[in-house]
Enzyme design. Structure first.
Site, mmCIF file in Angstrom:
data_model
loop_
_atom_site.group_PDB
_atom_site.id
_atom_site.type_symbol
_atom_site.label_atom_id
_atom_site.label_comp_id
_atom_site.label_asym_id
_atom_site.label_seq_id
_atom_site.Cartn_x
_atom_site.Cartn_y
_atom_site.Cartn_z
ATOM 1 N N ASP A 80 40.700 33.630 44.983
ATOM 2 C CA ASP A 80 41.415 33.776 43.713
ATOM 3 C C ASP A 80 42.720 33.005 43.770
ATOM 4 O O ASP A 80 43.203 32.632 44.856
ATOM 5 C CB ASP A 80 41.675 35.274 43.444
ATOM 6 C CG ASP A 80 42.116 35.575 42.017
ATOM 7 O OD1 ASP A 80 42.093 34.662 41.168
ATOM 8 O OD2 ASP A 80 42.480 36.745 41.751
ATOM 9 N N HIS A 82 46.684 33.231 41.811
ATOM 10 C CA HIS A 82 47.540 34.020 40.916
ATOM 11 C C HIS A 82 48.816 33.240 40.655
ATOM 12 O O HIS A 82 49.413 32.683 41.578
ATOM 13 C CB HIS A 82 47.871 35.375 41.557
ATOM 14 C CG HIS A 82 48.703 36.246 40.668
ATOM 15 N ND1 HIS A 82 48.160 37.029 39.680
ATOM 16 C CD2 HIS A 82 50.043 36.438 40.597
ATOM 17 C CE1 HIS A 82 49.119 37.678 39.047
ATOM 18 N NE2 HIS A 82 50.281 37.336 39.586
ATOM 19 N N SER A 83 49.211 33.187 39.386
ATOM 20 C CA SER A 83 50.432 32.455 39.035
ATOM 21 C C SER A 83 51.518 33.444 38.631
ATOM 22 O O SER A 83 51.226 34.484 38.027
ATOM 23 C CB SER A 83 50.115 31.520 37.860
ATOM 24 O OG SER A 83 51.302 31.155 37.189
ATOM 25 N N THR A 120 46.714 34.735 30.642
ATOM 26 C CA THR A 120 45.350 34.191 30.601
ATOM 27 C C THR A 120 44.428 35.052 29.736
ATOM 28 O O THR A 120 43.568 34.541 29.017
ATOM 29 C CB THR A 120 44.802 34.092 32.049
ATOM 30 O OG1 THR A 120 45.697 33.250 32.773
ATOM 31 C CG2 THR A 120 43.408 33.499 32.097
ATOM 32 N N SER A 183 53.804 44.595 44.159
ATOM 33 C CA SER A 183 53.149 44.805 42.862
ATOM 34 C C SER A 183 51.992 43.806 42.687
ATOM 35 O O SER A 183 50.862 44.189 42.374
ATOM 36 C CB SER A 183 54.194 44.637 41.753
ATOM 37 O OG SER A 183 53.577 44.558 40.501
ATOM 38 N N LYS A 188 45.798 42.424 44.115
ATOM 39 C CA LYS A 188 44.936 41.375 44.693
ATOM 40 C C LYS A 188 44.156 41.930 45.892
ATOM 41 O O LYS A 188 42.986 41.610 46.085
ATOM 42 C CB LYS A 188 45.779 40.166 45.116
ATOM 43 C CG LYS A 188 46.410 39.441 43.948
ATOM 44 C CD LYS A 188 45.354 38.780 43.091
ATOM 45 C CE LYS A 188 45.798 38.518 41.683
ATOM 46 N NZ LYS A 188 44.707 38.131 40.778
HETATM 47 N N1 URA Z 1 53.957 40.590 37.877
HETATM 48 C C1 URA Z 1 53.503 41.722 38.482
HETATM 49 O O1 URA Z 1 52.317 42.005 38.478
HETATM 50 N N2 URA Z 1 54.428 42.519 39.083
HETATM 51 C C2 URA Z 1 55.747 42.236 39.124
HETATM 52 O O2 URA Z 1 56.489 43.001 39.700
HETATM 53 C C3 URA Z 1 56.203 41.050 38.488
HETATM 54 C C4 URA Z 1 55.271 40.245 37.873
#
Ligand code: URA
Length: 440
Positions: A80, A82-83, A120, A183, A188
């Site tokens: 995966d 993640h951005s 997204t 977080s 993930k």
């Molecule tokens: N995106 C998240 O999922 N958690 C955060 O703390 C900040 C951005």
């Protein structure tokens, strides 16, 4: 231990043990830790920080607060990306099918737009019929058959994060690198991935605008994820101008379809797709070097294999089976489309990128409150990049709005966001840095 004793320990700058962090997260999940205590804990972490081992424990306990997906029957590596979020950041829409076309399996769980950055999930919701919240059985089936499925967050993955995030959101404790790390990564890890690439954005459109802050976040994400058992590489990519030439929801899906079919490919976007994809293939053991990864992805994209995987994903999730050929027919459109003329001569020197994102929100394409609905048809297209030369009547871009007055207001905002000058502008690197997670 009493929650207040654990909060006191962190408040005074001491390192918490795994047991203490586990107690806070368990209490948060079962209601024994009150919202006030969770807020105090978050504020103590905000000011005192966390060591790398503390971050790993926090991430793992938050992951363990809900269920975890198991992909042990996957025919290939489960990967995966993640951005941290940006403007014109529709990378996932081409990257997930491109990696699938190279033999990876991409169960991508995405979010909705946050503040000035797009999400997204909102983009995909502009495809009629697309089921962005399928049940787990359908999600697994689509990942297996199409190689990729992009869906929304499910409530049973890392519920402790959902609770803590909603408290951080209203107590000025979002901007803490240990808390952001835990977080993002708890979700993930719960998704059962075997490899992750983080795209940490930096610049005026990023949630972390300075390079120094982005480096610190990228290193924390890569090392904590790897330390928690998920091999991760983080790239720092530029968000000092929109990545795609489109910003909005349906307009970014259209931009992705043009990219996948070869009708139009924004060059900076293409470089970021290749860089992130090459690292995904490397982590998944699908290539031996990054160069090999670049070549394999170029082939998957130019041959149409990535487009085929995208269409398979859309069809399997309930969208139109002819989306790639007839996107114009299916995607929502705005009533008013107007060019935004530069009204002077010059060269684009800089773009206040956050303002472009706020422009999408003002048009109705993003939310000011979590419960707001959005208009998927509005946004901007054909936005010029830094370095473009313009004359009086050159469009800086086109606005797609619900009516003429919204379009006029957005045009004023875009003209203000574009700084025009004379001579060549300073061109920033597209990929600023790369961190391979070392663990802790
Ligand atoms: N995106 C998240 O999922 N958690 C955060 O703390 C900040 C951005």
């Amino acid at each position: 231990m009493l929650p207040q004793e654990i909060i006191r320990k962190k408040r005074d700058g001491a390192e918490l043990s795994a047991l203490e962090i586990g107690d806070v997260i368990a209490g948060l999940t079962n209601g024994q830790v009150t919202d006030a205590q969770a807020a105090a804990f978050a504020m103590a972490v905000f000011f005192r920080g966390m060591t790398m081992p503390e971050r790993v424990f926090l991430t793992r306990y938050m992951m363990l607060s809900g269920s975890q997906l198991d992909w042990s029957d996957s025919p290939g590596p489960v990967l995966d990306k993640h951005s941290t979020g940006g403007i014109g950041d529709n990378v996932s829409l081409m990257l997930a099918p491109a990696v699938a076309a190279c033999g990876g399996y991409v169960p991508m769980i995405s979010g909705r737009g946050l503040g000035h950055t797009g999400g997204t999930l909102d983009k995909l919701d502009s495809i009629p019929g697309y089921i962005s919240q399928p049940d787990i059985a359908l999600f697994r089936k689509v990942v297996r058959e199409a190689g990729a499925a992009i869906i929304g967050q499910t409530s049973d993955l890392a519920p402790a994060d959902k609770k803590l995030y909603s408290i951080r959101d209203v107590t000025a404790t979002v901007e803490s690198i240990p808390l952001i790390t835990a977080s993002i990564l708890s979700k993930k890890l719960a998704a059962g991935l075997q490899g992750l690439v983080m795209d940490v954005k930096t610049g005026s459109g990023a949630f972390m605008p300075t390079l120094e802050g982005s480096r610190e976040l990228a290193k924390s994400l890569a090392d904590v994820a790897t330390g928690a058992g998920l091999p991760t590489t983080a790239l720092i990519t530029d968000m000092d101008e929109p990545l795609a030439s489109a910003a909005g929801n349906a307009v970014e899906v259209m931009n992705a379809i043009e990219y996948l079919t070869g009708a139009h490919r924004d060059p900076r976007l293409h470089q970021v797709v290749l860089a992130l994809g090459a690292d995904m293939l490397l982590i998944g053991g699908l290539v031996a070097t990054l160069e090999e990864g670049f070549a394999k992805l170029e082939q998957a994209i130019s041959s149409g294999a990535a487009a085929d995987h995208f269409q398979r994903m859309v069809t399997a999730l309930g969208g139109p089976s002819d989306l790639m050929e007839n996107a114009e027919k299916h995607l929502p459109k705005a009533n008013t489309i107007l060019p935004i003329l530069a009204n002077r001569e010059g060269v684009v020197h800089a773009i206040a990128t956050r303002e472009i994102g706020l422009g999408v929100v003002a048009l109705g394409g993003g939310r000011t409150r979590a419960e707001d609905g959005i208009d998927h048809g509005v946004g901007f297209t054909k936005l010029l990049a830094v370095g473009a030369s313009v004359s009086n009547d050159t469009p800086l871009g086109f606005v797609h709005a619900r009516n003429a007055s919204d379009a006029e207001a957005a045009a004023v905002l875009i003209r203000q966001a574009y700084s025009l000058g004379d001579g060549a502008p300073l061109i920033r690197p597209l990929i600023h840095d790369r961190f391979q997670g070392k663990g802790i």
